[in-house]
Design a protein around this motif. Structure first.
Motif, mmCIF file in Angstrom:
data_model
loop_
_atom_site.group_PDB
_atom_site.id
_atom_site.type_symbol
_atom_site.label_atom_id
_atom_site.label_comp_id
_atom_site.label_asym_id
_atom_site.label_seq_id
_atom_site.Cartn_x
_atom_site.Cartn_y
_atom_site.Cartn_z
ATOM 1 N N VAL A 97 23.525 40.883 16.736
ATOM 2 C CA VAL A 97 24.889 40.404 16.504
ATOM 3 C C VAL A 97 24.958 39.606 15.200
ATOM 4 O O VAL A 97 25.895 39.767 14.399
ATOM 5 N N ARG A 98 23.984 38.752 14.970
ATOM 6 C CA ARG A 98 23.981 37.981 13.727
ATOM 7 C C ARG A 98 23.942 38.897 12.510
ATOM 8 O O ARG A 98 24.627 38.658 11.503
ATOM 9 N N LEU A 99 23.128 39.946 12.580
ATOM 10 C CA LEU A 99 23.019 40.866 11.454
ATOM 11 C C LEU A 99 24.290 41.670 11.239
ATOM 12 O O LEU A 99 24.542 42.172 10.136
ATOM 13 N N ALA A 100 25.102 41.801 12.277
ATOM 14 C CA ALA A 100 26.390 42.481 12.125
ATOM 15 C C ALA A 100 27.441 41.564 11.496
ATOM 16 O O ALA A 100 28.332 42.039 10.779
ATOM 17 N N LEU A 101 27.333 40.251 11.755
ATOM 18 C CA LEU A 101 28.383 39.330 11.337
ATOM 19 C C LEU A 101 28.067 38.544 10.060
ATOM 20 O O LEU A 101 28.936 38.404 9.181
ATOM 21 N N GLU A 102 26.863 38.006 9.961
ATOM 22 C CA GLU A 102 26.603 37.036 8.899
ATOM 23 C C GLU A 102 26.426 37.652 7.507
ATOM 24 O O GLU A 102 26.861 37.036 6.522
ATOM 25 N N PRO A 103 25.815 38.823 7.359
ATOM 26 C CA PRO A 103 25.826 39.426 6.019
ATOM 27 C C PRO A 103 27.244 39.730 5.538
ATOM 28 O O PRO A 103 27.561 39.566 4.356
ATOM 29 N N MET A 104 28.113 40.146 6.450
ATOM 30 C CA MET A 104 29.514 40.363 6.095
ATOM 31 C C MET A 104 30.162 39.064 5.644
ATOM 32 O O MET A 104 30.923 39.025 4.660
ATOM 33 N N ALA A 105 29.859 37.971 6.364
ATOM 34 C CA ALA A 105 30.410 36.671 5.977
ATOM 35 C C ALA A 105 29.932 36.271 4.587
ATOM 36 O O ALA A 105 30.706 35.734 3.779
ATOM 37 N N ALA A 106 28.669 36.524 4.283
ATOM 38 C CA ALA A 106 28.142 36.177 2.960
ATOM 39 C C ALA A 106 28.820 37.009 1.872
ATOM 40 O O ALA A 106 29.148 36.490 0.788
ATOM 41 N N ARG A 107 29.049 38.286 2.135
ATOM 42 C CA ARG A 107 29.739 39.145 1.164
ATOM 43 C C ARG A 107 31.149 38.602 0.889
ATOM 44 O O ARG A 107 31.571 38.502 -0.271
ATOM 45 N N LEU A 108 31.867 38.275 1.953
ATOM 46 C CA LEU A 108 33.227 37.745 1.784
ATOM 47 C C LEU A 108 33.216 36.387 1.085
ATOM 48 O O LEU A 108 34.096 36.086 0.271
ATOM 49 N N ALA A 110 31.194 35.322 -1.162
ATOM 50 C CA ALA A 110 30.973 35.476 -2.605
ATOM 51 C C ALA A 110 32.287 35.724 -3.343
ATOM 52 O O ALA A 110 32.411 35.410 -4.524
ATOM 53 N N VAL A 111 33.264 36.262 -2.630
ATOM 54 C CA VAL A 111 34.567 36.560 -3.231
ATOM 55 C C VAL A 111 35.548 35.410 -3.042
ATOM 56 O O VAL A 111 36.289 35.043 -3.952
ATOM 57 N N HIS A 112 35.546 34.830 -1.851
ATOM 58 C CA HIS A 112 36.617 33.897 -1.475
ATOM 59 C C HIS A 112 36.252 32.419 -1.536
ATOM 60 O O HIS A 112 37.149 31.570 -1.444
ATOM 61 N N ALA A 113 34.992 32.073 -1.652
ATOM 62 C CA ALA A 113 34.591 30.664 -1.597
ATOM 63 C C ALA A 113 35.219 29.861 -2.726
ATOM 64 O O ALA A 113 35.334 30.331 -3.866
ATOM 65 N N THR A 114 35.627 28.646 -2.405
ATOM 66 C CA THR A 114 36.097 27.728 -3.440
ATOM 67 C C THR A 114 34.889 27.077 -4.115
ATOM 68 O O THR A 114 33.766 27.106 -3.597
ATOM 69 N N ASP A 115 35.133 26.478 -5.260
ATOM 70 C CA ASP A 115 34.052 25.782 -5.959
ATOM 71 C C ASP A 115 33.494 24.657 -5.091
ATOM 72 O O ASP A 115 32.282 24.399 -5.090
ATOM 73 N N ALA A 157 33.878 32.359 3.874
ATOM 74 C CA ALA A 157 34.314 33.752 3.929
ATOM 75 C C ALA A 157 35.828 33.871 4.023
ATOM 76 O O ALA A 157 36.399 34.914 3.686
ATOM 77 N N GLY A 158 36.481 32.816 4.506
ATOM 78 C CA GLY A 158 37.929 32.816 4.565
ATOM 79 C C GLY A 158 38.507 33.584 5.735
ATOM 80 O O GLY A 158 39.696 33.912 5.744
ATOM 81 N N ASN A 159 37.682 33.853 6.742
ATOM 82 C CA ASN A 159 38.135 34.570 7.934
ATOM 83 C C ASN A 159 37.785 33.710 9.138
ATOM 84 O O ASN A 159 36.621 33.647 9.552
ATOM 85 N N GLU A 160 38.769 33.035 9.702
ATOM 86 C CA GLU A 160 38.510 32.063 10.758
ATOM 87 C C GLU A 160 37.993 32.722 12.030
ATOM 88 O O GLU A 160 37.164 32.149 12.744
ATOM 89 N N LEU A 161 38.447 33.933 12.338
ATOM 90 C CA LEU A 161 37.951 34.631 13.515
ATOM 91 C C LEU A 161 36.472 34.956 13.362
ATOM 92 O O LEU A 161 35.685 34.793 14.304
ATOM 93 N N LEU A 162 36.076 35.388 12.176
ATOM 94 C CA LEU A 162 34.663 35.663 11.914
ATOM 95 C C LEU A 162 33.851 34.387 12.033
ATOM 96 O O LEU A 162 32.774 34.373 12.640
ATOM 97 N N ARG A 163 34.371 33.300 11.493
ATOM 98 C CA ARG A 163 33.652 32.028 11.568
ATOM 99 C C ARG A 163 33.460 31.589 13.013
ATOM 100 O O ARG A 163 32.362 31.186 13.407
ATOM 101 N N ARG A 164 34.517 31.677 13.814
ATOM 102 C CA ARG A 164 34.406 31.247 15.211
ATOM 103 C C ARG A 164 33.436 32.147 15.984
ATOM 104 O O ARG A 164 32.706 31.667 16.849
ATOM 105 N N SER A 165 33.415 33.407 15.666
ATOM 106 C CA SER A 165 32.483 34.322 16.335
ATOM 107 C C SER A 165 31.045 33.933 16.044
ATOM 108 O O SER A 165 30.181 33.962 16.928
ATOM 109 N N ILE A 166 30.769 33.555 14.811
ATOM 110 C CA ILE A 166 29.418 33.125 14.440
ATOM 111 C C ILE A 166 29.084 31.794 15.103
ATOM 112 O O ILE A 166 27.969 31.595 15.611
#
Length: 228
Positions: A97-108, A110-115, A157-166
């Motif tokens: 489950v972690r491998l399904a969610l957390e690499p996706m979070a890292a990809r997102l 890299a695009v959406h993170a604030t400074d 990652a900017g996706n609260e549902l993804l964050r809560r799932s993790i």
């Protein structure tokens, strides 16, 4: 006079109750992380309150918190029992489950993170990893760092549902119950965190995803040593 006293009185017990509640929670959590109780042991509020020499209220609140973190199981009409540490199959399921969610979070991320979010992910130096890991108290700060780092990536990652799932996986607690069996988890994890943070600062989604995947696969391989 009576009115003044009534207005001031709640302040002291409210602060003290919060402090006491946190102390009870941390004490019970440390015992569970150190596997002080056999799996499936029944824990009662009265017994723990007597052992810790506190009232039942902070014990009851702590047990509820620990149940939400998966360290205890609540059974109908029977109170709480100790959740067993992960077996090898459950560990594999967790990391699937972690491998399904957390690499996706890292990809997102890299695009959406604030400074500001990227600055907060500055990794801890490897020398900060604990030398002694015989008790949870010896490496509690590292477990907290690990949880904050992964939650920081998920938040960025900017996706609260993804964050809560993790967050709901509480993986840092479950995996570190196995850690004391002996791995190089802290040093390697910190090095891998640094590579993830570097990829995020470079705003490179592919590199961030790959670094997170490599980190999780490495962690699983190290934790599998707990099973010989």
């Amino acid at each position: 006079m009576a009115d003044d006293t009534a207005g001031q009185a709640p302040k002291i017990p409210r602060i003290r109750r919060t402090m006491l509640g946190d102390e009870v929670y941390e004490s019970l959590k440390a015992m569970l992380m150190d596997n002080a109780f056999p799996p499936d042991s029944r824990l009662t509020t009265d017994f723990l309150a007597q052992e810790l020499e506190v009232s039942r209220t902070p014990v009851r609140e702590s047990l509820a918190r620990l149940e939400t973190e998966g360290l205890l199981v609540k059974r109908p009409m029977a109170g709480y029992s100790v959740a067993p540490p992960l077996d090898q199959r459950a560990l594999g399921d967790l990391y699937t489950v972690r491998l399904a969610l957390e690499p996706m979070a890292a990809r997102l991320a890299a695009v959406h993170a604030t400074d500001e979010q990227l600055a907060a992910l500055a990794p801890t130096e490897p020398r900060a990893a604990p030398r002694d890991r015989s008790r949870y108290a010896d490496y509690r700060s590292f477990v907290a760092h690990d949880a904050l780092f992964h939650d920081g990536v998920a938040a960025a990652a900017g996706n609260e549902l993804l964050r809560r799932s993790i967050q709901r996986l509480h993986s840092h607690l479950h995996t570190y119950r196995l850690w004391s069996h002996g791995t190089d988890q802290p040093i390697e994890a910190l090095r891998e965190h640094a590579k993830i943070a570097e990829a995020l600062r470079a705003r490179d989604p592919e590199a961030a995803e790959a670094a997170m995947r490599a980190h999780l696969e490495g962690a699983l391989a190290r934790l599998n040593t707990a099973f010989g």
